[in-house]
Design an enzyme around this catalytic site. Structure first.
Site, PDB file in Angstrom:
ATOM      1  N   ARG A   1      10.138  87.859  68.347  1.00 62.09           N
ATOM      2  CA  ARG A   1      11.250  87.374  68.929  1.00 62.09           C
ATOM      3  C   ARG A   1      10.971  89.286  68.494  1.00 62.09           C
ATOM      4  O   ARG A   1      11.619  89.188  67.000  1.00 62.09           O
ATOM      5  CB  ARG A   1      12.305  86.778  68.081  1.00 62.09           C
ATOM      6  CG  ARG A   1      13.442  87.582  68.918  1.00 62.09           C
ATOM      7  CD  ARG A   1      14.288  86.111  67.896  1.00 62.09           C
ATOM      8  NE  ARG A   1      15.439  86.665  68.927  1.00 62.09           N
ATOM      9  CZ  ARG A   1      16.693  87.038  67.816  1.00 62.09           C
ATOM     10  NH1 ARG A   1      17.154  86.753  66.711  1.00 62.09           N
ATOM     11  NH2 ARG A   1      18.032  87.685  67.955  1.00 62.09           N
TER      12      ARG A   1
ATOM     13  N   HIS B   1      20.116  94.153  69.803  1.00 60.44           N
ATOM     14  CA  HIS B   1      20.757  93.629  68.478  1.00 60.44           C
ATOM     15  C   HIS B   1      21.011  95.186  67.823  1.00 60.44           C
ATOM     16  O   HIS B   1      20.745  95.445  67.192  1.00 60.44           O
ATOM     17  CB  HIS B   1      19.258  93.771  68.350  1.00 60.44           C
ATOM     18  CG  HIS B   1      18.865  92.892  66.687  1.00 60.44           C
ATOM     19  ND1 HIS B   1      17.910  91.819  66.523  1.00 60.44           N
ATOM     20  CD2 HIS B   1      20.127  92.802  65.477  1.00 60.44           C
ATOM     21  CE1 HIS B   1      18.874  91.438  65.014  1.00 60.44           C
ATOM     22  NE2 HIS B   1      20.063  91.269  64.652  1.00 60.44           N
TER      23      HIS B   1
ATOM     24  N   GLU C   1      23.747  87.812  67.538  1.00 60.34           N
ATOM     25  CA  GLU C   1      24.956  87.587  67.503  1.00 60.34           C
ATOM     26  C   GLU C   1      26.386  88.186  67.628  1.00 60.34           C
ATOM     27  O   GLU C   1      26.683  89.658  66.853  1.00 60.34           O
ATOM     28  CB  GLU C   1      24.933  88.203  65.551  1.00 60.34           C
ATOM     29  CG  GLU C   1      24.058  87.342  64.821  1.00 60.34           C
ATOM     30  CD  GLU C   1      23.333  87.479  63.220  1.00 60.34           C
ATOM     31  OE1 GLU C   1      22.126  86.865  62.975  1.00 60.34           O
ATOM     32  OE2 GLU C   1      23.642  88.629  63.189  1.00 60.34           O
TER      33      GLU C   1
ATOM     34  N   ASN D   1      21.369  81.455  64.683  1.00 63.34           N
ATOM     35  CA  ASN D   1      21.189  82.258  63.610  1.00 63.34           C
ATOM     36  C   ASN D   1      21.578  81.643  62.234  1.00 63.34           C
ATOM     37  O   ASN D   1      22.664  81.534  62.732  1.00 63.34           O
ATOM     38  CB  ASN D   1      21.247  84.169  63.228  1.00 63.34           C
ATOM     39  CG  ASN D   1      20.155  84.846  64.864  1.00 63.34           C
ATOM     40  OD1 ASN D   1      19.359  83.739  64.764  1.00 63.34           O
ATOM     41  ND2 ASN D   1      20.298  85.775  64.657  1.00 63.34           N
TER      42      ASN D   1
ATOM     43  N   TYR E   1      22.355  80.900  58.177  1.00 60.00           N
ATOM     44  CA  TYR E   1      22.036  81.476  56.609  1.00 60.00           C
ATOM     45  C   TYR E   1      22.532  81.192  55.852  1.00 60.00           C
ATOM     46  O   TYR E   1      21.473  81.482  54.459  1.00 60.00           O
ATOM     47  CB  TYR E   1      22.098  82.607  56.568  1.00 60.00           C
ATOM     48  CG  TYR E   1      21.102  84.102  57.498  1.00 60.00           C
ATOM     49  CD1 TYR E   1      19.598  84.413  56.988  1.00 60.00           C
ATOM     50  CD2 TYR E   1      21.185  84.923  58.662  1.00 60.00           C
ATOM     51  CE1 TYR E   1      19.223  85.061  57.497  1.00 60.00           C
ATOM     52  CE2 TYR E   1      20.491  85.226  59.308  1.00 60.00           C
ATOM     53  CZ  TYR E   1      19.228  85.513  58.941  1.00 60.00           C
ATOM     54  OH  TYR E   1      18.580  85.974  59.521  1.00 60.00           O
TER      55      TYR E   1
ATOM     56  N   GLU F   1      16.893  82.682  63.899  1.00 58.75           N
ATOM     57  CA  GLU F   1      16.464  82.981  62.763  1.00 58.75           C
ATOM     58  C   GLU F   1      16.817  82.805  61.813  1.00 58.75           C
ATOM     59  O   GLU F   1      18.131  81.886  61.453  1.00 58.75           O
ATOM     60  CB  GLU F   1      17.309  84.770  62.582  1.00 58.75           C
ATOM     61  CG  GLU F   1      17.094  85.861  63.011  1.00 58.75           C
ATOM     62  CD  GLU F   1      18.175  86.783  63.305  1.00 58.75           C
ATOM     63  OE1 GLU F   1      18.728  87.231  61.927  1.00 58.75           O
ATOM     64  OE2 GLU F   1      18.684  87.500  63.790  1.00 58.75           O
TER      65      GLU F   1
END
Length: 444
Positions: free
Chosen positions: A75, A119, A164, A293, A295, A351
């Site tokens: 990606r 991005h 995002e 994504n 985290y 991600e």
């Protein structure tokens, strides 16, 4: 022992401004991140992405790194400023040729290209015309999307419009942490709408150029929110936060509306008077998957009786070098929650990764046990979601390389490969070696 489905896609991910360098080469024009990074005080270590990982010149050897890992897919994002030099401009041939070589190099190595169109590196010329506060930027994005699809669509089957949009809106226009550095919640929500509109127009432009078999999606960093206590006011705080962090994006794209709770949560900042007739129908385009994504998680404690005012608390447990809590269960919970709300959508973990204070040992290696543990536990969390019936179709490790980490500059390292920024040498970390071994069996 857990084995992933045979058709499950494993990959690694990067972003153009973070790795490419070649900031002024071959017709590339400035982006808002070129401008922002050169603003004194904007970046933690005073650095820029002018060189970054020099991927623009080291692309072939970096593709070999991907092949050595054994990934199914890569990606990557395309730098809009490499493609169009100005509003209405045709394609910059040198820029599109770079990405064409990249796609061909991936295919030659048996790796599927997965393209992200945006991005965060908006062309500065678009910012000068109002950026994401200008409705026309959404139309310009669609024009750009069509140009890229026309040149790469014969070889690329996986497309993501915007990465995002919450960050682009709220960090770029809300708190000033990201380019273009504005500080206005009204502007942030305004920008969010035009990013949503750009997604919808972008999907239309892609569909017009791509074969019917191509898959189109979007990438969100949805927040996994938990109340800090059992007090109903903390639960109300979670719902209010969800309205602006998640529902502001998911509901218009997947349901064609702004939820009343979102309108209410935004009311103290904006009245949505920039939402034009027909906008929501454009935003609500059929898509094939949603990228998530992930985290960290947040625990919310209300300040008084107003659910819109809350403290965002990091969860318990170890923290990465970013100060983010390590919570694999949160990934399972997020996947289960999104599936429950939008059961028709395929999901991809687009991600997932962690930054640690890596140390090069005397043997020249990076023995990053914390990152290895992070990867292993989060892949187990994905397997758990699969076991609960969630249609997760892929997982992309962030990131292939240590790189320019936005406002943190080069002070944070997420890579499976270490980048020596003085020599541009790449070294496979122990975590990358573990991932390589895992990919050989696809079994935990």
């Amino acid at each position: 022992m857990t084995t992933f489905p045979a058709d499950f896609t494993f990959g690694a991910a990067t972003a153009s401004y973070q790795i490419e360098g070649a900031a002024t080469q071959d017709g590339k024009v400035p982006s808002i991140w070129d401008t922002f990074a050169h603003t004194p005080g904007a970046i933690a270590d005073g650095s820029t992405g002018d060189v970054a990982c020099d991927h623009y010149h080291r692309m072939e050897s970096d593709l070999d790194l991907l092949a050595d890992l054994g990934v199914d897919a890569y990606r990557f994002s395309i730098a809009w400023p490499r493609i169009q030099a100005g509003p209405g401009a045709g394609v910059n041939q040198a820029g599109i040729d770079f990405y064409s070589r990249l796609v061909d190099g991936l295919l030659a190595r048996g790796i599927k290209p997965a393209v992200t169109l945006y991005h965060w590196d908006l062309p500065q010329w678009a910012a000068d015309l109002g950026g994401w506060l200008n409705r026309d930027t959404a139309q310009r994005f669609a024009e750009y999307a069509g140009l890229v699809a026309a040149h790469l669509g014969d070889r690329v089957s996986e497309w993501m419009t915007i990465n995002e949009p919450w960050c682009a809106a709220f960090l770029g226009y809300g708190n000033g942490e990201h380019a273009p550095g504005h500080k206005s919640m009204r502007e942030a929500i305004h920008a969010a709408h035009f990013l949503n509109l750009a997604h919808g127009l972008g999907v239309q432009a892609l569909r017009a150029e791509l074969p019917a078999s191509a898959r189109c999606g979007v990438v969100w960093n949805l927040s996994m929110l938990y109340p800090a206590t059992d007090d109903p006011v903390d639960e109300a705080a979670c719902q209010a936060a969800r309205a602006l962090s998640n529902d502001l994006f998911t509901e218009p794209v997947l349901r064609g509306r702004y939820d009343p709770a979102t309108v209410q949560a935004a009311a103290r900042f904006t009245q949505f008077d920039y939402v034009g007739a027909g906008d929501l129908a454009i935003i609500h385009q059929p898509i094939d998957f949603v990228g998530l994504n992930y985290y960290m998680t947040w625990h919310l404690r209300a300040n008084g009786d107003n659910p819109a005012d809350a403290q965002f608390l990091g969860g318990d447990g170890p923290k990465t070098a970013m100060g983010w809590n390590v919570d694999p269960q949160g990934l399972t919970d997020l996947l289960v929650d999104v599936h429950a709300r939008y059961p028709e959508m395929d999901l991809v973990v687009s991600e997932n990764g962690s930054a640690w204070d890596d140390v090069v040992s005397p043997d020249g290696q990076v023995h990053d046990t914390a990152r290895t543990d992070y990867l292993q536990r989060h892949l187990a969390a994905v397997a758990d979601a699969l076991g609960k019936g969630v249609p997760v179709k892929g997982y992309y490790a962030w990131s292939l390389l240590d790189n320019f980490e936005w406002s943190w500059g080069y002070t944070k390292r997420f890579g499976l490969y270490r980048t020596d920024y003085d020599t541009q040498a790449r070294t496979l970390k122990d975590s990358g070696r573990w991932f390589q071994q895992f990919l050989a069996t696809r079994t935990l």
